[in-house]
Design a protein around this motif. Structure first.
Motif, PDB file in Angstrom:
ATOM      1  N   ASP A 144      14.237  24.992  32.550  1.00 48.54           N
ATOM      2  CA  ASP A 144      12.780  24.898  32.453  1.00 48.54           C
ATOM      3  C   ASP A 144      12.114  25.499  33.679  1.00 48.54           C
ATOM      4  OD1 ASP A 144      12.902  23.616  29.945  1.00 48.54           O
ATOM      5  OD2 ASP A 144      13.215  21.679  30.927  1.00 48.54           O
ATOM      6  N   GLY A 145      12.690  26.605  34.147  1.00 42.33           N
ATOM      7  CA  GLY A 145      12.116  27.333  35.272  1.00 42.33           C
ATOM      8  C   GLY A 145      12.415  26.762  36.641  1.00 42.33           C
ATOM      9  N   VAL A 146      13.228  25.716  36.717  1.00 41.25           N
ATOM     10  CA  VAL A 146      13.492  25.040  37.997  1.00 41.25           C
ATOM     11  C   VAL A 146      14.934  25.295  38.425  1.00 41.25           C
ATOM     12  CG1 VAL A 146      13.560  22.825  39.194  1.00 41.25           C
ATOM     13  CG2 VAL A 146      11.809  23.256  37.447  1.00 41.25           C
ATOM     14  N   HIS A 147      15.107  25.724  39.669  1.00 37.20           N
ATOM     15  CA  HIS A 147      16.449  25.879  40.224  1.00 37.20           C
ATOM     16  C   HIS A 147      17.068  24.507  40.469  1.00 37.20           C
ATOM     17  CE1 HIS A 147      16.500  30.222  40.877  1.00 37.20           C
ATOM     18  NE2 HIS A 147      15.238  30.140  41.264  1.00 37.20           N
ATOM     19  N   VAL A 148      18.391  24.440  40.325  1.00 34.74           N
ATOM     20  CA  VAL A 148      19.068  23.159  40.530  1.00 34.74           C
ATOM     21  C   VAL A 148      19.273  22.868  42.015  1.00 34.74           C
ATOM     22  CG1 VAL A 148      20.215  23.305  38.293  1.00 34.74           C
ATOM     23  CG2 VAL A 148      21.393  24.158  40.330  1.00 34.74           C
ATOM     24  N   ASP A 150      18.125  24.431  46.344  1.00 34.54           N
ATOM     25  CA  ASP A 150      17.478  25.423  47.197  1.00 34.54           C
ATOM     26  C   ASP A 150      18.379  26.635  47.413  1.00 34.54           C
ATOM     27  OD1 ASP A 150      15.253  23.832  47.438  1.00 34.54           O
ATOM     28  OD2 ASP A 150      15.849  22.977  49.374  1.00 34.54           O
ATOM     29  N   SER A 151      19.697  26.392  47.478  1.00 34.32           N
ATOM     30  CA  SER A 151      20.622  27.508  47.692  1.00 34.32           C
ATOM     31  C   SER A 151      20.613  28.454  46.491  1.00 34.32           C
ATOM     32  CB  SER A 151      22.039  26.986  47.949  1.00 34.32           C
ATOM     33  OG  SER A 151      22.528  26.256  46.840  1.00 34.32           O
ATOM     34  N   ASN A 152      20.464  27.913  45.288  1.00 33.61           N
ATOM     35  CA  ASN A 152      20.378  28.777  44.119  1.00 33.61           C
ATOM     36  C   ASN A 152      19.092  29.592  44.117  1.00 33.61           C
ATOM     37  OD1 ASN A 152      22.806  27.733  43.243  1.00 33.61           O
ATOM     38  ND2 ASN A 152      22.094  27.297  41.164  1.00 33.61           N
ATOM     39  N   ALA A 153      18.006  28.998  44.601  1.00 29.53           N
ATOM     40  CA  ALA A 153      16.744  29.734  44.702  1.00 29.53           C
ATOM     41  C   ALA A 153      16.885  30.899  45.677  1.00 29.53           C
ATOM     42  CB  ALA A 153      15.629  28.798  45.134  1.00 29.53           C
ATOM     43  N   GLY A 167      19.851  38.222  38.568  1.00 26.53           N
ATOM     44  CA  GLY A 167      19.082  37.045  38.949  1.00 26.53           C
ATOM     45  C   GLY A 167      19.642  35.817  38.277  1.00 26.53           C
ATOM     46  N   VAL A 168      19.167  34.659  38.708  1.00 22.95           N
ATOM     47  CA  VAL A 168      19.555  33.399  38.081  1.00 22.95           C
ATOM     48  C   VAL A 168      18.677  33.234  36.846  1.00 22.95           C
ATOM     49  CG1 VAL A 168      19.730  30.904  38.369  1.00 22.95           C
ATOM     50  CG2 VAL A 168      20.262  32.420  40.288  1.00 22.95           C
ATOM     51  N   HIS A 169      19.258  33.354  35.670  1.00 20.93           N
ATOM     52  CA  HIS A 169      18.488  33.390  34.437  1.00 20.93           C
ATOM     53  C   HIS A 169      18.163  31.988  33.926  1.00 20.93           C
ATOM     54  CE1 HIS A 169      18.821  37.709  34.057  1.00 20.93           C
ATOM     55  NE2 HIS A 169      20.123  37.631  34.278  1.00 20.93           N
TER      56      HIS A 169
END
Length: 205
Positions: A144-148, A150-153, A167-169
């Motif tokens: 839902d548009g949220v990274h799990v 901060d490192s993934n962001a 990118g992280v899809h």
């Protein structure tokens, strides 16, 4: 014969091999005939060797879009009898290996490509897999548009700056494509380092 000097190394291999293998052991139970596994984006070839050794009831077909990696895959697996010679496979343009396969695996592939390529990969897997076969994808996603984490962001920002189309899809987008191509409701296994192993099952047509 491919020279051992052709072998390349994936830095992520040592970090992710054990948690992925733990799930695959549960997922890919032995059957009478060898369980045929199609690996997408095999990279240097270390995962194919390690998993083929740990799961001797499997027969591996490694592939990669980068032809320069095929000698490395073959060098790592030269003495492994249940791993076939690597095949070049750009999932969007190349002919796929002859199925049907009992399973497919993609490790750290989806974040390197765009959604169109992911869609083609899912369509190709659905065509190559027999009904009841499984596709296992190890990667990171947003939900839902949220990274799990901060490192993934930060990883996502790096990919978008340095990897065209990468990118992280968004998981909902990937899952919608999987369902469209006849892959059933996913099972999500949350693994270390904020990654997931997502398993879809090929539905009967």
């Amino acid at each position: 014969m491919t020279s051992p000097d052709a072998r390349r190394v994936s830095p992520a291999f040592a970090r992710n091999r054990s948690p992925i293998l733990e799930v695959l052991r549960q997922l890919w139970t032995p059957k009478t005939d060898p369980l045929r596994v199609l690996e997408l984006a095999s990279g240097p070839g270390q995962h194919a060797l390690d998993f083929a050794q740990a799961l001797p009831h499997t027969a591996w077909q490694p592939t990669d879009a980068n032809a320069a990696l095929l000698p490395s895959i073959d060098a790592w697996n030269a003495d492994q009898p249940n791993v076939a010679a690597a095949v070049k496979l750009n999932v969007c343009t190349d002919p796929w290996p002859q199925g049907p396969f009992d399973a497919a695996l993609a490790i750290n592939f989806f974040h390197m490509v765009d959604l169109r390529t992911i869609n083609d990969a899912l369509a190709g897997c659905a065509a190559a897999l027999r009904p009841g076969a499984t596709l296992a994808v190890y990667d990171c996603f947003t939900y839902d548009g949220v990274h799990v984490s901060d490192s993934n962001a930060r990883f996502d920002a790096h990919l978008k700056a340095h990897t065209p189309g990468g990118g992280v899809h968004e998981f909902n987008d990937v899952n919608a494509a999987a369902l469209k191509h006849g892959l059933g409701a996913p099972q999500i296994h949350r693994l270390p380092a904020n990654n997931q192993l997502v398993v879809w099952t090929r539905q009967a047509t």
